[in-house]
Enzyme design. Structure first.
Site, PDB file in Angstrom:
ATOM      1  N   LYS A  85       0.964  -1.382  -0.001  1.00 14.64           N
ATOM      2  CA  LYS A  85       0.049  -0.212   0.039  1.00 14.64           C
ATOM      3  C   LYS A  85       0.949   1.282   0.135  1.00 14.64           C
ATOM      4  CE  LYS A  85      -4.504   0.920   0.141  1.00 14.64           C
ATOM      5  NZ  LYS A  85      -5.457   0.229  -0.164  1.00 14.64           N
ATOM      6  N   ASP A 134      -7.149   4.333  -4.342  1.00 16.29           N
ATOM      7  CA  ASP A 134      -7.694   4.066  -3.189  1.00 16.29           C
ATOM      8  C   ASP A 134      -8.675   5.683  -3.033  1.00 16.29           C
ATOM      9  OD1 ASP A 134      -7.942   1.936  -0.896  1.00 16.29           O
ATOM     10  OD2 ASP A 134      -7.284   4.018   0.340  1.00 16.29           O
TER      11      ASP A 134
HETATM   12  P1  NDP Z   1     -12.909   7.575  -2.800  1.00 18.47           P
HETATM   13  O1  NDP Z   1     -12.027   8.831  -2.804  1.00 18.47           O
HETATM   14  O2  NDP Z   1     -13.736   7.390  -3.915  1.00 18.47           O
HETATM   15  O3  NDP Z   1     -14.186   7.758  -1.635  1.00 18.47           O
HETATM   16  C1  NDP Z   1     -14.059   7.749  -0.180  1.00 18.47           C
HETATM   17  C2  NDP Z   1     -15.180   8.286   0.396  1.00 18.47           C
HETATM   18  O4  NDP Z   1     -14.809   8.447   2.034  1.00 18.47           O
HETATM   19  C3  NDP Z   1     -15.346   9.739   0.062  1.00 18.47           C
HETATM   20  O5  NDP Z   1     -16.750  10.059  -0.147  1.00 18.47           O
HETATM   21  C4  NDP Z   1     -14.406  10.425   1.077  1.00 18.47           C
HETATM   22  O6  NDP Z   1     -14.996  11.644   1.219  1.00 18.47           O
HETATM   23  C5  NDP Z   1     -15.140   9.541   2.244  1.00 18.47           C
HETATM   24  N1  NDP Z   1     -14.076   9.907   3.331  1.00 18.47           N
HETATM   25  C6  NDP Z   1     -12.870   9.626   3.318  1.00 18.47           C
HETATM   26  N2  NDP Z   1     -12.310  10.021   4.632  1.00 18.47           N
HETATM   27  C7  NDP Z   1     -13.304  10.281   5.453  1.00 18.47           C
HETATM   28  C8  NDP Z   1     -13.435  10.513   6.926  1.00 18.47           C
HETATM   29  N3  NDP Z   1     -12.296  10.776   7.692  1.00 18.47           N
HETATM   30  N4  NDP Z   1     -14.755  10.620   7.421  1.00 18.47           N
HETATM   31  C9  NDP Z   1     -15.930  10.473   6.398  1.00 18.47           C
HETATM   32  N5  NDP Z   1     -15.885  10.204   5.089  1.00 18.47           N
HETATM   33  C10 NDP Z   1     -14.627  10.075   4.376  1.00 18.47           C
HETATM   34  O7  NDP Z   1     -12.360   6.273  -2.306  1.00 18.47           O
HETATM   35  P2  NDP Z   1     -12.791   4.678  -2.396  1.00 18.47           P
HETATM   36  O8  NDP Z   1     -14.179   4.730  -2.861  1.00 18.47           O
HETATM   37  O9  NDP Z   1     -12.005   4.340  -3.379  1.00 18.47           O
HETATM   38  O10 NDP Z   1     -12.566   4.025  -0.836  1.00 18.47           O
HETATM   39  C11 NDP Z   1     -13.479   4.110  -0.021  1.00 18.47           C
HETATM   40  C12 NDP Z   1     -12.906   3.012   1.001  1.00 18.47           C
HETATM   41  O11 NDP Z   1     -13.123   1.807   0.075  1.00 18.47           O
HETATM   42  C13 NDP Z   1     -11.515   2.963   1.550  1.00 18.47           C
HETATM   43  O12 NDP Z   1     -11.680   2.424   2.886  1.00 18.47           O
HETATM   44  C14 NDP Z   1     -10.698   2.202   0.567  1.00 18.47           C
HETATM   45  O13 NDP Z   1      -9.542   1.693   1.207  1.00 18.47           O
HETATM   46  C15 NDP Z   1     -11.709   1.137   0.294  1.00 18.47           C
HETATM   47  N6  NDP Z   1     -11.475   0.336  -0.865  1.00 18.47           N
HETATM   48  C16 NDP Z   1     -11.237   0.926  -2.046  1.00 18.47           C
HETATM   49  C17 NDP Z   1     -10.748   0.220  -3.166  1.00 18.47           C
HETATM   50  C18 NDP Z   1     -10.992   0.686  -4.618  1.00 18.47           C
HETATM   51  O14 NDP Z   1     -10.756  -0.182  -5.408  1.00 18.47           O
HETATM   52  N7  NDP Z   1     -11.231   1.981  -4.680  1.00 18.47           N
HETATM   53  C19 NDP Z   1     -10.948  -1.208  -2.906  1.00 18.47           C
HETATM   54  C20 NDP Z   1     -11.163  -1.881  -1.628  1.00 18.47           C
HETATM   55  C21 NDP Z   1     -11.556  -0.894  -0.712  1.00 18.47           C
HETATM   56  P3  NDP Z   1     -13.790  12.781   0.992  1.00 18.47           P
HETATM   57  O15 NDP Z   1     -12.702  12.095   0.132  1.00 18.47           O
HETATM   58  O16 NDP Z   1     -14.425  13.992   0.512  1.00 18.47           O
HETATM   59  O17 NDP Z   1     -12.998  12.923   2.640  1.00 18.47           O
HETATM   60  O1  2IT Z   2      -7.825  -1.544  -0.683  1.00 16.87           O
HETATM   61  C1  2IT Z   2      -7.979  -2.114  -1.955  1.00 16.87           C
HETATM   62  O2  2IT Z   2      -7.997  -3.428  -1.957  1.00 16.87           O
HETATM   63  C2  2IT Z   2      -7.779  -1.219  -2.998  1.00 16.87           C
HETATM   64  N1  2IT Z   2      -7.658   0.138  -2.899  1.00 16.87           N
HETATM   65  C3  2IT Z   2      -7.647  -1.876  -4.673  1.00 16.87           C
HETATM   66  C4  2IT Z   2      -5.893  -2.130  -4.443  1.00 16.87           C
HETATM   67  C5  2IT Z   2      -5.544  -2.594  -5.958  1.00 16.87           C
HETATM   68  O3  2IT Z   2      -4.627  -2.578  -6.126  1.00 16.87           O
HETATM   69  O4  2IT Z   2      -6.448  -2.457  -7.093  1.00 16.87           O
END
Ligand code: NDP
Ligand code: 2IT
Length: 445
Positions: A124, A164
């Site tokens: 990561k 992420d």
């Molecule tokens: P995005 O940046 O697209 O969205 C993240 C969301 O969470 C936004 O709405 C963001 O708002 C909000 N957020 C971030 N920090 C906070 C906080 N402290 N309090 C409240 N809301 C918050 O990210 P993703 O959708 O990609 O990621 C969301 C989650 O999913 C994370 O935990 C990530 O690790 C996990 N994940 C993502 C994957 C991927 O492929 N993208 C794969 C697997 C897991 P803002 O940014 O405006 O603060």
């Molecule tokens: O938390 C996760 O699994 C991700 N943000 C996706 C990682 C990836 O390599 O696609």
């Protein structure tokens, strides 16, 4: 295995790394039994070796704002474990990013990637850079400066970063452009790429789709489905968007999304144009969900609150770590929620997990539930290696099949005597065994 001794040592070595220590404790607690049954793991120091990253790169990222001032951020890449494949995992750009958060995410990624059935190790990275309010040019300059350091340690068979929080298609484009210029190679070194330059169909939707495919399997164990179910989702980013689409497609109604400013409740359900609007909201880079209730007056905005107080059948936390606490879990239980599946990484606090499990709520941990994102990254790597692009249907079918197989693995290793499934244990044991056995085969390294 002496869990307390291992944790005490880690706490001494890494004081204050709260999220990392929380993630390690959760995994060790659930694999304790299997480690004790396999003395060769202990003899080979598997636990002591698996809890420490292979290496961590920390670097400064100087860049210039549109107004000409110089900013300096911190950049990181944690290469945690490559026993079963190249390091693989996302990059997070958020002001809260620190080493503890990236170590927790990298550690979780080892087991998640193992569960996908694909050959990927865990890693990561990211930065404390805050994309909020930055112009496109500023984001580009930052990404280029970040890659100027990162490129030296990544490669399609070495370490393959992706997105992420705060890193989506746009950022991957700028990062990939700079890598390509420095390395003079067009390879699958990053995933989440654009469709025209090596990306895979379905990757943007994959984490959210996978989350719902997994939750569907969980519900099926109780002869239930999404049809007619009310669903609370948190976040309004990539994962929340994909999950909202798939729940709607399966006949469920998503009634909440949330941001750092609070949550929106839409009794009519977030579907159709409203899902498209989520993308606009996210692209506005303003970090708030409140405008939804202005554009769609049937919705109400609740400032500073978590969506878990709404009466729903299923809850999908899709925002960030530790966003669902004990109080929230109590609210969900009292309102009759039957299933909590984590789209985000570690969104539920340990107290919340404990309470949900004790109350008989189906609880799916992030490393199993949200593995569809990285799994589809793995499928992107395969397509890049083949120099072929698969159809939407092919990728979606493979994603669906992977999520079903992860569910089966959780049931295999997590079924308790009373027939109920401890998905936390199931996911941790299944993910751990494959990596531990590989580490044994490969020798002490
Ligand atoms: P995005 O940046 O697209 O969205 C993240 C969301 O969470 C936004 O709405 C963001 O708002 C909000 N957020 C971030 N920090 C906070 C906080 N402290 N309090 C409240 N809301 C918050 O990210 P993703 O959708 O990609 O990621 C969301 C989650 O999913 C994370 O935990 C990530 O690790 C996990 N994940 C993502 C994957 C991927 O492929 N993208 C794969 C697997 C897991 P803002 O940014 O405006 O603060
Ligand atoms: O938390 C996760 O699994 C991700 N943000 C996706 C990682 C990836 O390599 O696609």
């Amino acid at each position: 295995m002496d869990l307390n001794k291992i944790m005490n040592n880690l706490e001494k070595k890494h004081p204050g790394e709260v999220e990392y220590l929380q993630a390690v404790r959760e995994v060790l607690e659930s694999i304790e039994e299997v480690v004790n049954e396999n003395p060769h793991f202990e003899a080979a120091g598997i636990i002591e070796r698996i809890v420490e990253p292979d290496r961590v790169l920390t670097f400064k990222v100087p860049w210039v704002t549109d107004s000409g001032s110089v900013e300096v951020n911190l950049g990181y890449r944690v290469q945690f474990n490559n026993a079963i494949g190249p390091y693989k995992g996302g990059l997070r750009f958020h002001p809260s990013v620190n080493l503890s958060i990236l170590k927790f995410l990298g550690f979780e990624q080892i087991f998640k990637n193992s569960l996908t059935t694909l050959p990927m190790g865990g890693g990561k990275g990211g930065s404390d850079f805050n994309p909020k309010g930055k112009s496109d040019k500023e984001i580009m300059r930052f990404c280029q400066a970040f890659m100027l350091e990162l490129w030296k340690i990544i490669g399609p068979d070495t370490d393959v970063p992706a997105g992420d929080i705060g890193v989506g298609g746009k950022e991957i484009g700028y990062l990939y452009g700079m890598y390509k210029k420095l390395q003079r190679e067009h390879t699958g070194v990053l995933t989440g790429k654009g469709l025209g330059w090596g990306g895979s169909l379905i990757r943007p939707e994959a984490t959210g789709f996978g989350t719902v495919y997994f939750a569907k399997e969980m519900l099926a164990t109780k002869n239930e489905s999404f049809l007619g179910k009310k669903v609370a989702i948190s976040g309004f980013g990539n994962v929340a968007w994909g999950a909202t689409m798939k729940v709607t497609e399966l006949g469920g109604k998503v009634v909440t999304i949330s941001g750092p400013d609070g949550y929106v409740y839409d009794p009519d359900g977030i579907s159709g144009d409203k899902i498209e609007y989520m993308l606009e909201l996210r692209a506005s880079n303003q970090d708030i969900v409140a405008p939804y209730a202005e554009v769609f007056p049937e919705a109400t905005f609740f400032p500073g609150k978590h969506p878990w107080e709404v009466k729903v059948d299923v809850a999908l936390p899709c925002a960030t770590q530790n966003e669902l606490n004990e109080e929230d879990a109590k609210n969900l239980i009292n309102n009759g929620c039957m299933c909590v599946a984590e789209g985000a990484n570690m969104p539920s606090t340990p107290e919340a997990v404990h309470l949900l499990q004790k109350s008989g709520v189906l609880f799916g941990p992030g490393k199993a539930v949200n593995a569809g994102g990285v799994a589809t990254s793995g499928l992107e790597m395969t397509q890049n290696a083949e120099k072929l692009a698969w159809t939407r249907e092919e990728v979606d079918a493979k994603l669906h099949q992977i999520m079903t197989s992860i569910h089966e693995a959780c049931v295999k290793y997590g079924t308790k005597e009373d027939g109920s499934v401890d998905y936390v244990k199931g996911a941790n044991v299944a993910g751990f065994l494959k990596v531990a056995n590989a580490m044994i085969d490969l020798g002490i390294l």
